[in-house]
Design a protein around this motif. Structure first.
Motif, PDB file in Angstrom:
ATOM      1  N   GLU A 152       1.593  -3.257 -10.743  1.00 27.34           N
ATOM      2  CA  GLU A 152       2.236  -4.564 -10.555  1.00 27.34           C
ATOM      3  C   GLU A 152       3.734  -4.407 -10.341  1.00 27.34           C
ATOM      4  N   ALA A 153       4.365  -3.543 -11.118  1.00 28.49           N
ATOM      5  CA  ALA A 153       5.805  -3.328 -10.970  1.00 28.49           C
ATOM      6  C   ALA A 153       6.140  -2.762  -9.593  1.00 28.49           C
ATOM      7  N   ASP A 154       5.272  -1.916  -9.061  1.00 27.73           N
ATOM      8  CA  ASP A 154       5.504  -1.305  -7.749  1.00 27.73           C
ATOM      9  C   ASP A 154       5.578  -2.347  -6.639  1.00 27.73           C
ATOM     10  N   VAL A 155       4.714  -3.353  -6.695  1.00 21.14           N
ATOM     11  CA  VAL A 155       4.605  -4.300  -5.576  1.00 21.14           C
ATOM     12  C   VAL A 155       5.365  -5.603  -5.813  1.00 21.14           C
ATOM     13  N   THR A 215      -7.376   3.821 -15.451  1.00 20.57           N
ATOM     14  CA  THR A 215      -7.784   4.400 -16.734  1.00 20.57           C
ATOM     15  C   THR A 215      -6.966   3.865 -17.902  1.00 20.57           C
ATOM     16  N   TRP A 216      -5.690   3.547 -17.632  1.00 18.77           N
ATOM     17  CA  TRP A 216      -4.769   3.144 -18.694  1.00 18.77           C
ATOM     18  C   TRP A 216      -4.095   1.816 -18.358  1.00 18.77           C
ATOM     19  N   HIS A 217      -3.712   1.087 -19.401  1.00 17.46           N
ATOM     20  CA  HIS A 217      -2.997  -0.170 -19.202  1.00 17.46           C
ATOM     21  C   HIS A 217      -1.650   0.053 -18.525  1.00 17.46           C
ATOM     22  N   PHE A 218      -0.958   1.159 -18.848  1.00 18.47           N
ATOM     23  CA  PHE A 218       0.348   1.392 -18.240  1.00 18.47           C
ATOM     24  C   PHE A 218       0.226   1.551 -16.724  1.00 18.47           C
ATOM     25  N   GLN A 219      -0.934   2.052 -16.250  1.00 17.85           N
ATOM     26  CA  GLN A 219      -1.151   2.168 -14.809  1.00 17.85           C
ATOM     27  C   GLN A 219      -1.302   0.782 -14.174  1.00 17.85           C
ATOM     28  N   LYS A 220      -1.960  -0.119 -14.866  1.00 20.22           N
ATOM     29  CA  LYS A 220      -2.080  -1.495 -14.379  1.00 20.22           C
ATOM     30  C   LYS A 220      -0.704  -2.140 -14.278  1.00 20.22           C
ATOM     31  N   GLU A 221       0.130  -1.946 -15.306  1.00 17.41           N
ATOM     32  CA  GLU A 221       1.483  -2.499 -15.289  1.00 17.41           C
ATOM     33  C   GLU A 221       2.334  -1.842 -14.199  1.00 17.41           C
ATOM     34  N   VAL A 224       0.832  -1.206   0.000  1.00 20.36           N
ATOM     35  CA  VAL A 224       0.000   0.000   0.000  1.00 20.36           C
ATOM     36  C   VAL A 224       0.865   1.254   0.000  1.00 20.36           C
ATOM     37  N   ASP A 225       1.936   1.241   0.772  1.00 25.62           N
ATOM     38  CA  ASP A 225       2.835   2.392   0.815  1.00 25.62           C
ATOM     39  C   ASP A 225       3.465   2.655  -0.552  1.00 25.62           C
ATOM     40  N   ARG A 226       3.808   1.593  -1.253  1.00 27.94           N
ATOM     41  CA  ARG A 226       4.412   1.772  -2.584  1.00 27.94           C
ATOM     42  C   ARG A 226       3.393   2.302  -3.587  1.00 27.94           C
ATOM     43  N   LEU A 227       2.189   1.768  -3.548  1.00 33.78           N
ATOM     44  CA  LEU A 227       1.159   2.212  -4.486  1.00 33.78           C
ATOM     45  C   LEU A 227       0.752   3.662  -4.245  1.00 33.78           C
ATOM     46  N   ALA A 228       0.916   4.129  -3.015  1.00 31.75           N
ATOM     47  CA  ALA A 228       0.501   5.494  -2.685  1.00 31.75           C
ATOM     48  C   ALA A 228       1.200   6.530  -3.550  1.00 31.75           C
TER      49      ALA A 228
END
Length: 216
Positions: free
Chosen positions: A126-129, A117-123, A87-91
């Motif tokens: 995932e990369a963050d966590v 909103t965008w596919h890059f946000q989904k990626e 959660v801290d990373r996604l913040a």
């Protein structure tokens, strides 16, 4: 040298070359361009990096990934601690009103849900966590809910593919149903296949990409 033996050696060399992967406990088999990765690593980030490294080797048509994550004793966090770190990373990315990501952790296995909103946000989520200590697996179930019209998606992707030096315009066809894109045709490498999918995902309004491109 037999092609399968040569491909196996190339993949092993690439794994040893990749600085994000400790390949000491990894094994590889190869048959007709299909590579299987086996063994274990210390964290989920290495598992993902090993799959990416194998996929970029010339001659690889598909990667079967059977790597186990064996966490060191000092990385054995409980699920609450893992979730809090994630959660801290996604913040850091929670700046878009359309960005709404939720986290569930069960025995080290993390599931991401919600919508962006965008596919890059989904990626990016995932990369963050992916490298959070204690994670042994990850399931990205985030949905994409675009804010824009999808009426010009087909033309936008076609023009983008034609701009790329990777592709012969006659080798790829695409169809669009609402925001769902389907790619058919042929490319020459796994990298070109990934680039084509990434090009499709970059178009505003795309919610799904079905990549049916064959490697020849």
């Amino acid at each position: 040298m037999n092609h399968d033996i040569a491909l196996k050696k190339s993949v092993l060399d690439e794994l040893a070359w990749e600085p994000r992967v400790d390949a000491a406990h990894l094994g590889v088999t190869a048959q007709d361009g299909v590579v299987c990765l086996m063994g274990y690593v210390d964290d989920f980030g290495q598992k993902h990096a090993a799959e990416i490294a194998a996929g970029r080797v010339k001659g690889v048509k598909a990667v079967v990934e059977e790597i186990e994550v064996r966490l060191p004793a000092d990385h054995l966090w409980n699920d609450d601690e893992i979730a809090k770190r994630a959660v801290d990373r996604l913040a850091w990315h929670d700046v878009d009103p359309g960005y709404d990501v939720h986290i569930k952790v069960e025995k080290g296995w993390m599931t991401l849900s919600g919508h962006v909103t965008w596919h890059f946000q989904k990626e990016a989520a995932e990369a963050d966590v992916r490298h959070v200590l204690g994670v042994v697996g990850l399931d990205n179930q985030i949905l994409i809910k675009p804010k824009v019209s999808v009426s010009n998606v087909s033309d936008d992707i076609t023009h983008a593919l034609h701009r790329s030096w990777f592709f012969d315009p006659t080798s790829i066809t695409l169809s669009v149903d609402a925001g769902a894109v389907r790619l058919d045709g042929t490319v020459h490498s796994p990298h070109e296949r990934q680039v084509a999918a990434a090009t499709a995902w970059a178009s505003p309004g795309v919610t799904a990409v079905e990549n049916n491109l064959s490697i020849i």
